[in-house]
Write a protein that holds these residues in place. Structure first.
Motif, PDB file in Angstrom:
ATOM      1  N   GLN A 117       5.578  27.932   3.122  1.00  0.00           N
ATOM      2  CA  GLN A 117       6.635  26.867   2.520  1.00  0.00           C
ATOM      3  C   GLN A 117       5.754  25.625   2.063  1.00  0.00           C
ATOM      4  O   GLN A 117       5.541  24.667   2.948  1.00  0.00           O
ATOM      5  N   PRO A 118       5.479  25.454   0.784  1.00  0.00           N
ATOM      6  CA  PRO A 118       4.660  24.328   0.515  1.00  0.00           C
ATOM      7  C   PRO A 118       5.599  23.025   0.592  1.00  0.00           C
ATOM      8  O   PRO A 118       6.766  23.006   0.646  1.00  0.00           O
ATOM      9  N   GLU A 119       4.740  21.870   0.888  1.00  0.00           N
ATOM     10  CA  GLU A 119       5.434  20.604   1.007  1.00  0.00           C
ATOM     11  C   GLU A 119       6.023  20.164  -0.398  1.00  0.00           C
ATOM     12  O   GLU A 119       5.099  19.974  -1.509  1.00  0.00           O
ATOM     13  N   GLY A 120       7.310  19.762  -0.411  1.00  0.00           N
ATOM     14  CA  GLY A 120       7.755  19.073  -1.602  1.00  0.00           C
ATOM     15  C   GLY A 120       8.053  19.920  -2.761  1.00  0.00           C
ATOM     16  O   GLY A 120       8.365  19.311  -3.776  1.00  0.00           O
ATOM     17  N   VAL A 133       0.793  -1.180  -0.106  1.00  0.00           N
ATOM     18  CA  VAL A 133       0.042   0.072   0.110  1.00  0.00           C
ATOM     19  C   VAL A 133       0.795   1.238  -0.175  1.00  0.00           C
ATOM     20  O   VAL A 133       0.653   2.186  -0.669  1.00  0.00           O
ATOM     21  N   ASP A 134       1.927   1.263   0.971  1.00  0.00           N
ATOM     22  CA  ASP A 134       2.768   2.474   0.901  1.00  0.00           C
ATOM     23  C   ASP A 134       3.299   2.739  -0.492  1.00  0.00           C
ATOM     24  O   ASP A 134       3.766   3.696  -0.925  1.00  0.00           O
ATOM     25  N   LYS A 135       4.092   1.596  -0.919  1.00  0.00           N
ATOM     26  CA  LYS A 135       4.535   1.754  -2.377  1.00  0.00           C
ATOM     27  C   LYS A 135       3.604   2.408  -3.370  1.00  0.00           C
ATOM     28  O   LYS A 135       4.103   3.261  -4.102  1.00  0.00           O
ATOM     29  N   ASN A 136       2.483   1.971  -3.414  1.00  0.00           N
ATOM     30  CA  ASN A 136       1.383   2.513  -4.328  1.00  0.00           C
ATOM     31  C   ASN A 136       1.313   3.983  -4.152  1.00  0.00           C
ATOM     32  O   ASN A 136       1.077   4.631  -5.032  1.00  0.00           O
ATOM     33  N   LEU A 137       1.063   4.658  -2.767  1.00  0.00           N
ATOM     34  CA  LEU A 137       0.923   5.771  -2.318  1.00  0.00           C
ATOM     35  C   LEU A 137       2.107   6.818  -2.867  1.00  0.00           C
ATOM     36  O   LEU A 137       2.123   7.807  -3.345  1.00  0.00           O
ATOM     37  N   LYS A 138       3.219   6.244  -2.575  1.00  0.00           N
ATOM     38  CA  LYS A 138       4.403   6.819  -3.013  1.00  0.00           C
ATOM     39  C   LYS A 138       4.603   6.799  -4.561  1.00  0.00           C
ATOM     40  O   LYS A 138       4.997   7.993  -4.794  1.00  0.00           O
ATOM     41  N   ALA A 139       4.238   5.862  -5.183  1.00  0.00           N
ATOM     42  CA  ALA A 139       4.291   5.937  -6.640  1.00  0.00           C
ATOM     43  C   ALA A 139       3.171   6.976  -7.201  1.00  0.00           C
ATOM     44  O   ALA A 139       3.548   7.601  -8.068  1.00  0.00           O
ATOM     45  N   THR A 140       2.002   7.075  -6.763  1.00  0.00           N
ATOM     46  CA  THR A 140       1.176   7.912  -7.123  1.00  0.00           C
ATOM     47  C   THR A 140       1.658   9.358  -6.887  1.00  0.00           C
ATOM     48  O   THR A 140       1.412  10.126  -7.682  1.00  0.00           O
ATOM     49  N   SER A 141       2.262   9.692  -5.728  1.00  0.00           N
ATOM     50  CA  SER A 141       2.863  11.198  -5.284  1.00  0.00           C
ATOM     51  C   SER A 141       3.824  11.285  -6.372  1.00  0.00           C
ATOM     52  O   SER A 141       4.070  12.738  -6.562  1.00  0.00           O
ATOM     53  N   LEU A 142       4.803  10.477  -6.708  1.00  0.00           N
ATOM     54  CA  LEU A 142       5.997  10.873  -7.689  1.00  0.00           C
ATOM     55  C   LEU A 142       5.336  11.070  -9.002  1.00  0.00           C
ATOM     56  O   LEU A 142       5.816  11.940  -9.825  1.00  0.00           O
ATOM     57  N   GLU A 143       4.092  10.585  -9.463  1.00  0.00           N
ATOM     58  CA  GLU A 143       3.473  10.901 -10.755  1.00  0.00           C
ATOM     59  C   GLU A 143       2.913  12.370 -10.489  1.00  0.00           C
ATOM     60  O   GLU A 143       2.767  12.871 -11.866  1.00  0.00           O
ATOM     61  N   LYS A 144       2.435  12.514  -9.594  1.00  0.00           N
ATOM     62  CA  LYS A 144       1.846  13.773  -9.478  1.00  0.00           C
ATOM     63  C   LYS A 144       2.963  15.029  -9.484  1.00  0.00           C
ATOM     64  O   LYS A 144       3.432  15.320  -8.521  1.00  0.00           O
ATOM     65  N   LYS A 145       3.018  15.647 -10.577  1.00  0.00           N
ATOM     66  CA  LYS A 145       4.110  16.512 -10.719  1.00  0.00           C
ATOM     67  C   LYS A 145       3.935  17.895 -10.387  1.00  0.00           C
ATOM     68  O   LYS A 145       4.728  18.733 -10.052  1.00  0.00           O
ATOM     69  N   GLU A 146       2.393  18.229 -10.428  1.00  0.00           N
ATOM     70  CA  GLU A 146       1.977  19.633 -10.041  1.00  0.00           C
ATOM     71  C   GLU A 146       2.216  19.837  -8.500  1.00  0.00           C
ATOM     72  O   GLU A 146       1.516  19.148  -7.713  1.00  0.00           O
ATOM     73  N   CYS A 147       2.600  20.821  -8.183  1.00  0.00           N
ATOM     74  CA  CYS A 147       2.579  21.156  -6.565  1.00  0.00           C
ATOM     75  C   CYS A 147       1.214  21.460  -6.082  1.00  0.00           C
ATOM     76  O   CYS A 147       0.652  22.209  -6.671  1.00  0.00           O
ATOM     77  N   ASN A 148       1.096  21.004  -4.844  1.00  0.00           N
ATOM     78  CA  ASN A 148      -0.095  21.208  -3.930  1.00  0.00           C
ATOM     79  C   ASN A 148       0.491  22.307  -3.315  1.00  0.00           C
ATOM     80  O   ASN A 148       0.982  22.150  -1.945  1.00  0.00           O
ATOM     81  N   LEU A 185      -6.569  28.510  -6.990  1.00  0.00           N
ATOM     82  CA  LEU A 185      -5.536  29.206  -6.129  1.00  0.00           C
ATOM     83  C   LEU A 185      -6.176  28.963  -4.766  1.00  0.00           C
ATOM     84  O   LEU A 185      -6.855  29.757  -4.087  1.00  0.00           O
ATOM     85  N   ASP A 186      -5.525  28.062  -4.222  1.00  0.00           N
ATOM     86  CA  ASP A 186      -5.875  27.541  -2.955  1.00  0.00           C
ATOM     87  C   ASP A 186      -5.322  28.011  -1.615  1.00  0.00           C
ATOM     88  O   ASP A 186      -4.265  27.716  -1.254  1.00  0.00           O
ATOM     89  N   ILE A 187      -5.908  29.033  -0.882  1.00  0.00           N
ATOM     90  CA  ILE A 187      -5.515  29.865   0.121  1.00  0.00           C
ATOM     91  C   ILE A 187      -6.293  29.722   1.361  1.00  0.00           C
ATOM     92  O   ILE A 187      -5.713  30.186   2.257  1.00  0.00           O
ATOM     93  N   THR A 188      -7.317  28.868   1.649  1.00  0.00           N
ATOM     94  CA  THR A 188      -8.150  28.719   2.509  1.00  0.00           C
ATOM     95  C   THR A 188      -7.598  28.105   3.943  1.00  0.00           C
ATOM     96  O   THR A 188      -7.359  28.944   4.884  1.00  0.00           O
ATOM     97  N   LEU A 237      -1.648  19.702   6.287  1.00  0.00           N
ATOM     98  CA  LEU A 237      -1.196  18.383   5.657  1.00  0.00           C
ATOM     99  C   LEU A 237      -2.330  17.892   4.936  1.00  0.00           C
ATOM    100  O   LEU A 237      -1.773  16.750   3.936  1.00  0.00           O
ATOM    101  N   GLN A 238      -3.428  18.250   4.924  1.00  0.00           N
ATOM    102  CA  GLN A 238      -4.514  17.333   3.853  1.00  0.00           C
ATOM    103  C   GLN A 238      -4.226  17.940   2.455  1.00  0.00           C
ATOM    104  O   GLN A 238      -3.827  19.073   2.098  1.00  0.00           O
ATOM    105  N   ASP A 239      -4.337  17.063   1.650  1.00  0.00           N
ATOM    106  CA  ASP A 239      -4.456  17.204   0.229  1.00  0.00           C
ATOM    107  C   ASP A 239      -5.553  18.038  -0.378  1.00  0.00           C
ATOM    108  O   ASP A 239      -5.535  18.971  -1.151  1.00  0.00           O
TER     109      ASP A 239
END
Length: 504
Positions: free
Chosen positions: A214-217, A153-168, A456-459, A435-437
């Motif tokens: 400071q955004p994460e990542g 499960v952790d591997k899948n989550l990490k793989a998904t986060s790596l694929e997501k190139k756009e910064c949150n 433009l997420d500032i809330t 911390l929430q996405d």
């Protein structure tokens, strides 16, 4: 008799052997397929209970937008159960989340607290046992999580986060930065309204100016006004919305000039139909001649078209076309390279009455009882405007369009007209990290989902900064009236523009 007894004994032995074989087979199958992983959450899983909207209040009439502090209508309760389902909201029978609100996040799990109660803690909210039960979080001494192999499960989550190139950009933390603020609160008088320049008031604590997001990542490049104008050469940046949009506009003007006087900047408002002689101008527009960069703001608190019902009557009412974008957008969209929309705090009955607005749909007065509810009316307009804007973007491939999520209010112990206040001056007293996405403004997030319009997420990040409001220090403040809606400048809207520059 002996033969019969022997036969019965053999039958029992055969049955016992069959039971043992079946049991061993079931155990082997269970170990081969780790079913518990499907039911017990990974430590990295984030849970998002349904957000709770602000309470509905009525505002008194005010001569200028900045003089009152309206509250957003209760759009959450206005939604039907069916409309709530796309957001993963439990039905009415689910009683556990109805008395909770999202406040902060901790250890990758959103932390909730009972409505109206602060949870003790110097830097974060702590998770209550009731909240843990609501979120189905296993107790600390539970053997269930320790016995489950969650590696896959952790591997899948990490793989998904790596694929997501756009910064949150809405996920991260506030950190100390002595290089802040980006401009002087004393010096930016050419662009900054006095009522928002807290350095010119009786306020004495300005520690809220010394933090950056400071955004994460991912990194936000240090904002430099001259460099930004070069990037925006021959481009027009337009802010369209309410007074919080105007604050963001004035913030950007101060940021690009460093808060210094610049007589070379041209007032080009007339090109967009803005008149200087109006008591309350509909907008402002300025151009920097060296880079031919134009920055403008247009006042449209609801983003929908407002049409006078009787042009010959000064006291006429206005048709508020819920299903039509503001005419200014239609007329000038081709001139914009960056567009930032916002709305939210003017959707309440007080504003409707004071401004003599009447709901119209399809060019005629609204007869739909459901749309008489302010929340549904607002949602219809937001979705209509974003859908229209998305349909126009293919014709304007260079245009970058954004919907800014709602700016949070921080009235404690009442509302703006019932003794509500925001006296805190200690930065990050209620938390420093998001911390929430998912966005805390689910209405805005849903509106842009599947479109080319960006959020433009500032809330959530702004929610942590209740000490940054004008509070009781406003020049127009009446006795006992606090402004816990607008922000001091320099201040939080500067961060909104830093994120905007990064997303551009």
């Amino acid at each position: 008799m002996k033969v019969g007894s022997l036969h019965g004994l053999r039958g029992k032995r055969l049955l016992l052997i069959l039971v043992v074989i079946c049991t061993l087979f079931l155990i082997w199958e269970w170990e081969k397929t780790p079913h518990p992983v499907n039911f017990i959450p990974s430590p990295d899983t984030t849970y998002l209970p349904p957000p709770v909207a602000h309470k509905t209040h009525t505002c008194e009439h005010a001569t200028t937008e900045e003089e009152d502090f309206p509250v957003a209508d209760d759009f959450w309760h206005a939604m039907s159960e069916r409309e709530k389902q796309p957001f993963g909201v439990p039905s009415k029978g689910h009683k556990t989340t109805s008395s909770l609100k999202v406040t902060e996040v901790k250890k990758d799990v959103i932390v909730v607290a009972p409505l109206g109660k602060k949870v003790a803690g110097p830097s974060r909210y702590s998770m209550t046992e009731k909240a843990e039960q609501v979120l189905n979080v296993p107790p600390k001494d539970s053997a269930a999580t320790s016995s489950v192999n969650t590696t896959e499960v952790d591997k899948n989550l990490k793989a998904t986060s790596l694929e997501k190139k756009e910064c949150n950009y809405g996920k991260g933390k506030w950190i100390d930065d002595d290089r802040r603020p980006l401009y002087s609160g004393f010096g930016c008088k050419q662009w900054l309204s006095m009522m928002w320049a807290c350095r010119l008031t009786t306020r004495t604590d300005f520690s809220y100016e010394k933090y950056r997001w400071q955004p994460e990542g991912c990194e936000i490049q240090e904002f430099e006004g001259t460099e930004f104008l070069k990037r925006m050469q021959d481009k027009t940046i337009a802010f369209v919305g309410d007074s919080l949009g105007r604050q963001q506009f004035q913030s950007l003007m101060c940021m690009v000039t460093g808060g210094r006087e610049n007589p070379e900047v041209e007032d080009v408002g007339i090109e967009f139909g803005f008149s200087k002689g109006d008591k309350r101008p509909s907008g402002w527009a300025y151009r920097f001649p060296k880079t031919r960069t134009t920055i403008l703001y247009y006042w449209s608190s609801t983003l929908c078209e407002l049409e006078p019902l009787n042009l010959s009557d000064p006291a006429t009412g206005y048709a508020m076309h819920l299903d039509r974008p503001a005419a200014f957008l239609k007329q000038n969209l081709h001139r914009f390279d960056v567009l930032v929309l916002n709305t939210g705090h003017h959707w309440n009955r007080g504003k409707l009455i004071a401004n003599r607005w009447e709901f119209y749909v399809g060019g005629v007065p609204n007869t739909n009882r459901r749309l008489r509810e302010m929340g549904r009316a607002k949602n219809l307009t937001i979705h209509t405007v974003i859908k229209w804007l998305d349909s126009q973007l293919p014709q304007h491939p260079k245009l970058k369009a954004f919907l800014r999520s709602i700016s949070p209010r921080h009235f404690f112990h009442g509302e703006w007209n019932t003794g509500g206040s925001c006296d805190n001056t200690s930065p990050l007293a209620h938390g420093y990290e998001v911390l929430q996405d998912a966005s805390a403004d689910f209405v805005a997030a849903a509106a842009v989902s599947g479109t080319r319009v960006k959020l433009l997420d500032i809330t959530a990040l702004s929610h942590l900064r209740d000490e940054g409001h004008i509070s009781r220090y406003g020049f127009k403040a009446s006795e006992g009236v606090h402004d816990c809606l607008h922000w001091c400048l320099p201040g939080i809207p500067d961060t909104w523009n830093e994120i905007l520059a990064a997303q551009i």
